[in-house]
Write a protein that holds these residues in place. Sequence first.
Motif, PDB file in Angstrom:
ATOM      1  N   UNK A 202     -13.975 -17.322 -16.925  1.00 32.48           N
ATOM      2  CA  UNK A 202     -14.237 -18.267 -15.837  1.00 32.48           C
ATOM      3  C   UNK A 202     -14.203 -17.545 -14.495  1.00 32.48           C
ATOM      4  N   UNK A 203     -13.169 -16.745 -14.283  1.00 30.25           N
ATOM      5  CA  UNK A 203     -13.026 -16.027 -13.014  1.00 30.25           C
ATOM      6  C   UNK A 203     -14.208 -15.096 -12.761  1.00 30.25           C
ATOM      7  N   UNK A 204     -14.574 -14.329 -13.768  1.00 31.06           N
ATOM      8  CA  UNK A 204     -15.705 -13.413 -13.605  1.00 31.06           C
ATOM      9  C   UNK A 204     -17.012 -14.176 -13.428  1.00 31.06           C
ATOM     10  N   UNK A 205     -17.167 -15.273 -14.169  1.00 29.27           N
ATOM     11  CA  UNK A 205     -18.388 -16.053 -14.062  1.00 29.27           C
ATOM     12  C   UNK A 205     -18.572 -16.672 -12.692  1.00 29.27           C
ATOM     13  N   UNK A 206     -17.462 -16.934 -12.013  1.00 26.13           N
ATOM     14  CA  UNK A 206     -17.520 -17.480 -10.665  1.00 26.13           C
ATOM     15  C   UNK A 206     -17.641 -16.397  -9.600  1.00 26.13           C
ATOM     16  N   UNK A 207     -17.643 -15.137 -10.043  1.00 25.57           N
ATOM     17  CA  UNK A 207     -17.832 -14.036  -9.114  1.00 25.57           C
ATOM     18  C   UNK A 207     -16.602 -13.641  -8.334  1.00 25.57           C
ATOM     19  N   UNK A 211     -10.480  -7.581  -8.881  1.00 25.14           N
ATOM     20  CA  UNK A 211      -9.092  -7.795  -8.478  1.00 25.14           C
ATOM     21  C   UNK A 211      -8.509  -9.032  -9.161  1.00 25.14           C
ATOM     22  N   UNK A 212      -9.272 -10.112  -9.141  1.00 26.86           N
ATOM     23  CA  UNK A 212      -8.806 -11.355  -9.755  1.00 26.86           C
ATOM     24  C   UNK A 212      -8.645 -11.181 -11.263  1.00 26.86           C
ATOM     25  N   UNK A 213      -9.598 -10.464 -11.892  1.00 23.76           N
ATOM     26  CA  UNK A 213      -9.491 -10.237 -13.338  1.00 23.76           C
ATOM     27  C   UNK A 213      -8.220  -9.462 -13.670  1.00 23.76           C
ATOM     28  N   UNK A 214      -7.921  -8.417 -12.904  1.00 31.43           N
ATOM     29  CA  UNK A 214      -6.715  -7.624 -13.158  1.00 31.43           C
ATOM     30  C   UNK A 214      -5.462  -8.473 -12.987  1.00 31.43           C
ATOM     31  N   UNK A 215      -5.471  -9.334 -11.975  1.00 31.28           N
ATOM     32  CA  UNK A 215      -4.317 -10.206 -11.768  1.00 31.28           C
ATOM     33  C   UNK A 215      -4.149 -11.177 -12.936  1.00 31.28           C
ATOM     34  N   UNK A 216      -5.255 -11.752 -13.420  1.00 30.74           N
ATOM     35  CA  UNK A 216      -5.183 -12.675 -14.550  1.00 30.74           C
ATOM     36  C   UNK A 216      -4.650 -11.988 -15.800  1.00 30.74           C
ATOM     37  N   UNK A 306      -2.123 -23.607 -18.406  1.00 31.46           N
ATOM     38  CA  UNK A 306      -2.234 -24.990 -17.931  1.00 31.46           C
ATOM     39  C   UNK A 306      -3.574 -25.235 -17.249  1.00 31.46           C
ATOM     40  N   UNK A 307      -3.984 -24.333 -16.380  1.00 25.03           N
ATOM     41  CA  UNK A 307      -5.254 -24.523 -15.685  1.00 25.03           C
ATOM     42  C   UNK A 307      -6.442 -24.413 -16.641  1.00 25.03           C
ATOM     43  N   UNK A 308      -6.351 -23.518 -17.612  1.00 24.22           N
ATOM     44  CA  UNK A 308      -7.421 -23.399 -18.605  1.00 24.22           C
ATOM     45  C   UNK A 308      -7.517 -24.672 -19.432  1.00 24.22           C
ATOM     46  N   UNK A 309      -6.371 -25.203 -19.813  1.00 19.21           N
ATOM     47  CA  UNK A 309      -6.343 -26.486 -20.535  1.00 19.21           C
ATOM     48  C   UNK A 309      -6.994 -27.584 -19.697  1.00 19.21           C
ATOM     49  N   UNK A 310      -6.676 -27.622 -18.410  1.00 25.29           N
ATOM     50  CA  UNK A 310      -7.221 -28.664 -17.547  1.00 25.29           C
ATOM     51  C   UNK A 310      -8.751 -28.587 -17.481  1.00 25.29           C
ATOM     52  N   UNK A 319     -13.860 -23.774 -10.633  1.00 25.45           N
ATOM     53  CA  UNK A 319     -13.514 -23.196  -9.336  1.00 25.45           C
ATOM     54  C   UNK A 319     -12.197 -23.765  -8.818  1.00 25.45           C
ATOM     55  N   UNK A 320     -11.934 -25.036  -9.077  1.00 24.52           N
ATOM     56  CA  UNK A 320     -10.673 -25.657  -8.659  1.00 24.52           C
ATOM     57  C   UNK A 320      -9.496 -25.055  -9.420  1.00 24.52           C
ATOM     58  N   UNK A 321      -9.703 -24.731 -10.704  1.00 28.52           N
ATOM     59  CA  UNK A 321      -8.633 -24.131 -11.496  1.00 28.52           C
ATOM     60  C   UNK A 321      -8.222 -22.781 -10.921  1.00 28.52           C
ATOM     61  N   UNK A 322      -9.202 -21.974 -10.549  1.00 25.79           N
ATOM     62  CA  UNK A 322      -8.883 -20.666  -9.981  1.00 25.79           C
ATOM     63  C   UNK A 322      -8.193 -20.830  -8.639  1.00 25.79           C
TER      64      UNK A 322
END
Length: 333
Positions: A202-207, A211-216, A306-310, A319-322
């Motif tokens: 999701x994070x990568x797909x939203x661009x 950095x965000x991928x490494x944090x996840x 939790x956010x992935x479940x949502x 985008x709201x989950x991220x």
Amino acid sequence: MSSVDPKLAVLGAGSWGTALAIQLARNGCKVALWGHDAQEVAALRQDRENRRYLPGIALPESLQPNEDLTACIGEAEEVLLVVPSHAFDAVCRQVAAIRPDIRSLSWATKGFDDASNELLSTVVERHLPEADMAVVSGPTFAGEVARGLPTAITVASNRMENAERVASYLHGENFRAYTSDDLIGVQVGGASKNVMAIAAGISDGLGFGANARAALITRGLHEITRLGLAMGGKPETFMGLAGLGDLALTCTDNQSRNRRMGLALARGLDIAAARKEIGQEVEGVGTAREVRSKASSLAVEMPITEQTYQVLYEGLEPSAAVRNLLSREARSE
């Protein structure tokens, strides 16, 4: 190995089951490969390859597809289940009915039981309480294993002698099988990483970038470890192949079906459309629900889960989950 040319049964003729059956046959085992779809099994016999999932990779002569479950496991020295987690209980029950005397059952399924949210080892204990158990897990893509590319996995069992025996069937040229006595931790790592892969997709797909991928990935490992420890796993397991190794692989490579599910959700597809596009089982979708429930019952905080479940079950925009994850209150790591 326990005998010359041991007879093994692999249950599940998808990409991963076929790849493991090929690996076992390469190592000199006589392998019966069972699939529930008689037409697909007939095609495997005729084509001598799995054209749907692993096209162009020949099945060794010692690997024989068979749709008759009784015939497959009747004389098997070892049964290896490689079916989706939602089918695991039903197939395990069938195995127990046919071979109640079986002494060892292994599986390479990554997930929780969808009815009870329990580990798959609990399912095996319920149906075959006297059998030794072993789980095969780690950073693996079926196509690379089938092609004989370098791979390392972990085999965990309730008895180390059993882990060593199962590992000996798999261990070979370009395929290294390590052993572990942490049956719980290896299962938790193998299942939970699929949820994190959806989040990374999701994070990568939203661009949102590297950095965000490494944090996840980093914070995802913390979540998985917290859950694993609460369930009785060992901390070192989550820094090994079945923890960090599997997590890094499935979050960063598009061979991962779970990552591709996240990418599809980020493009606006719903789960049904994404599954159709991927064309195979995506374990992380069900596992997100099961891990969330298990974490709640143990009071384990898992914000990425939790956010992935949502997103998957409550209609939350990806985008709201991220944003929800990034806006969490700052605190010490």
